[in-house]
Write a protein that holds these residues in place. Structure first.
Motif, PDB file in Angstrom:
ATOM      1  N   CYS A 197      47.252 -15.187 -76.937  1.00 38.25           N
ATOM      2  CA  CYS A 197      45.869 -15.582 -77.220  1.00 38.25           C
ATOM      3  C   CYS A 197      45.857 -17.048 -77.653  1.00 38.25           C
ATOM      4  O   CYS A 197      46.633 -17.427 -78.540  1.00 38.25           O
ATOM      5  CB  CYS A 197      45.281 -14.704 -78.320  1.00 38.25           C
TER       6      CYS A 197
ATOM      7  N   LEU B 255      43.321 -18.492 -79.129  1.00 39.09           N
ATOM      8  CA  LEU B 255      42.391 -18.638 -80.250  1.00 39.09           C
ATOM      9  C   LEU B 255      43.132 -18.340 -81.561  1.00 39.09           C
ATOM     10  O   LEU B 255      44.238 -17.802 -81.553  1.00 39.09           O
ATOM     11  CB  LEU B 255      41.193 -17.701 -80.079  1.00 39.09           C
ATOM     12  N   ARG B 256      42.494 -18.692 -82.655  1.00 37.11           N
ATOM     13  CA  ARG B 256      43.103 -18.429 -83.966  1.00 37.11           C
ATOM     14  C   ARG B 256      42.013 -18.003 -84.950  1.00 37.11           C
ATOM     15  O   ARG B 256      41.619 -18.747 -85.841  1.00 37.11           O
ATOM     16  CB  ARG B 256      43.831 -19.692 -84.487  1.00 37.11           C
ATOM     17  N   CYS B 257      41.520 -16.799 -84.802  1.00 35.81           N
ATOM     18  CA  CYS B 257      40.502 -16.285 -85.712  1.00 35.81           C
ATOM     19  C   CYS B 257      41.147 -16.100 -87.085  1.00 35.81           C
ATOM     20  O   CYS B 257      42.219 -15.476 -87.178  1.00 35.81           O
ATOM     21  CB  CYS B 257      39.987 -14.933 -85.235  1.00 35.81           C
TER      22      CYS B 257
ATOM     23  N   CYS C  83      43.041 -12.808 -88.080  1.00 37.36           N
ATOM     24  CA  CYS C  83      43.280 -12.131 -86.787  1.00 37.36           C
ATOM     25  C   CYS C  83      43.887 -10.754 -87.019  1.00 37.36           C
ATOM     26  O   CYS C  83      44.848 -10.609 -87.776  1.00 37.36           O
ATOM     27  CB  CYS C  83      44.225 -12.986 -85.951  1.00 37.36           C
TER      28      CYS C  83
ATOM     29  N   LEU D 172      49.558 -12.997 -80.653  1.00 37.85           N
ATOM     30  CA  LEU D 172      49.158 -14.389 -80.402  1.00 37.85           C
ATOM     31  C   LEU D 172      50.124 -15.122 -79.463  1.00 37.85           C
ATOM     32  O   LEU D 172      49.661 -15.822 -78.551  1.00 37.85           O
ATOM     33  CB  LEU D 172      49.026 -15.140 -81.730  1.00 37.85           C
TER      34      LEU D 172
ATOM     35  N   GLY E 239      45.529 -10.025 -78.384  1.00 40.37           N
ATOM     36  CA  GLY E 239      45.605 -11.072 -77.358  1.00 40.37           C
ATOM     37  C   GLY E 239      44.187 -11.397 -76.875  1.00 40.37           C
ATOM     38  O   GLY E 239      43.219 -10.937 -77.454  1.00 40.37           O
TER      39      GLY E 239
ATOM     40  N   GLY F  86      37.591 -12.892 -77.827  1.00 36.63           N
ATOM     41  CA  GLY F  86      37.299 -13.798 -78.943  1.00 36.63           C
ATOM     42  C   GLY F  86      36.351 -14.911 -78.554  1.00 36.63           C
ATOM     43  O   GLY F  86      35.826 -15.612 -79.420  1.00 36.63           O
TER      44      GLY F  86
ATOM     45  N   TYR G 251      36.822 -12.266 -84.198  1.00 39.81           N
ATOM     46  CA  TYR G 251      36.841 -11.297 -85.293  1.00 39.81           C
ATOM     47  C   TYR G 251      36.740 -12.054 -86.613  1.00 39.81           C
ATOM     48  O   TYR G 251      37.446 -13.045 -86.825  1.00 39.81           O
ATOM     49  CB  TYR G 251      38.137 -10.481 -85.244  1.00 39.81           C
TER      50      TYR G 251
ATOM     51  N   ARG H   9      38.887  -5.968 -82.432  1.00 33.59           N
ATOM     52  CA  ARG H   9      38.543  -7.170 -83.175  1.00 33.59           C
ATOM     53  C   ARG H   9      37.309  -6.941 -84.005  1.00 33.59           C
ATOM     54  O   ARG H   9      36.423  -6.268 -83.668  1.00 33.59           O
ATOM     55  CB  ARG H   9      38.270  -8.322 -82.215  1.00 33.59           C
TER      56      ARG H   9
HETATM   57  S1  SF4 Z   1      41.370 -11.717 -83.327  1.00 32.35           S
HETATM   58 FE1  SF4 Z   1      41.751 -11.598 -81.116  1.00 32.35          FE
HETATM   59  S2  SF4 Z   1      40.757 -13.452 -80.258  1.00 32.35           S
HETATM   60 FE2  SF4 Z   1      41.004 -13.802 -82.470  1.00 32.35          FE
HETATM   61  S3  SF4 Z   1      42.983 -14.867 -82.674  1.00 32.35           S
HETATM   62 FE3  SF4 Z   1      43.383 -12.667 -82.916  1.00 32.35          FE
HETATM   63  S4  SF4 Z   1      43.962 -11.940 -80.883  1.00 32.35           S
HETATM   64 FE4  SF4 Z   1      42.939 -13.944 -80.623  1.00 32.35          FE
END
Ligand code: SF4
Length: 214
Positions: A35, A37-39, A42, A48, A82, A110, A139, A214
């Protein structure tokens, strides 16, 4: 991803052949590994990195879907991670296959839908065109969802991209659920990312993994 011999493969973190915790009805759940992104907070940090995971050919995944359809009567597939849109080529092929076999397609991403539509990748557009339900947006652990089933945080929107499912179906109003599976020495958890489940996952005496919505 294409192998050296030109065979399309998927980088898979986990497959749950039949789950009721990742969308309406019984579903084949596939978590991609990787992935961008970096929510914050997470729920699947182990997914990731784009390295790791299991390389499966499309034919191998098709066979698992066919087994789940025959054995469990699944009504659809759900792609999570992911980040499914970061694996759009594989996702689009999977979605096309699922639709051709009468299965619905649900994605947790995401990216918001608007962001996804701006991604310069034709495979993303194809994947979205073959998706029935998109749950979008990062998320947010500070805003846990308590009303809408299958949704991780209140900022996330449910987009019905076809008329196969309806927003007013009462199935969306039920409580979120977790599924816990014990296979040998491994515990796997999927569904709503409850703190209790995270605690279980972190117990050092158990080999456990959790794959949260998420
Ligand atoms: S919650 Fe999902 S979209 Fe957000 S960083 Fe984690 S794996 Fe990526």
């Amino acid at each position: 991803m294409e192998c050296a011999d030109g065979v399309l493969s998927l980088n898979v973190a986990q497959i749950v052949p039949c789950t009721e915790a990742e969308g309406p009805g019984r579903r084949f759940g596939l978590w991609f590994q990787g992935c961008p992104l970096r929510c914050p907070g997470c729920c699947n940090p182990e997914m990731l990195p784009f390295s790791g995971g299991q390389q499966l050919t499309m034919a191998e995944v098709f066979a698992q879907i066919a087994d789940a359809q025959m054995r469990d009567g699944i009504e659809g597939i759900t792609l999570l991670g992911g980040e499914p849109l970061a694996h759009a080529r594989s996702g689009a092929v999977l979605a096309r296959h699922a639709r051709a076999h009468g299965l619905s397609v649900m994605i947790f991403s995401g990216y918001t839908l608007a962001e996804a539509r701006r991604l310069p990748d034709p495979d993303v557009a194809e994947l979205l065109a073959r998706t029935d339900i998109l749950v979008d947006g990062p998320y947010d652990r500070e805003q846990p969802e308590t009303k809408r089933r299958w949704i991780g945080s209140v900022n996330q929107q449910i987009h019905f991209l076809t008329d196969r499912y309806r927003a007013d179906d009462p199935c969306w109003e039920r409580r979120n659920t977790l599924e816990i599976r014990l296979q040998g020495m491994e515990v796997t958890i999927n569904g709503f990312p409850a703190r209790a489940a995270v605690g279980l996952w972190k117990r050092p005496t158990q080999q456990a993994s959790r794959k949260g919505t998420r």
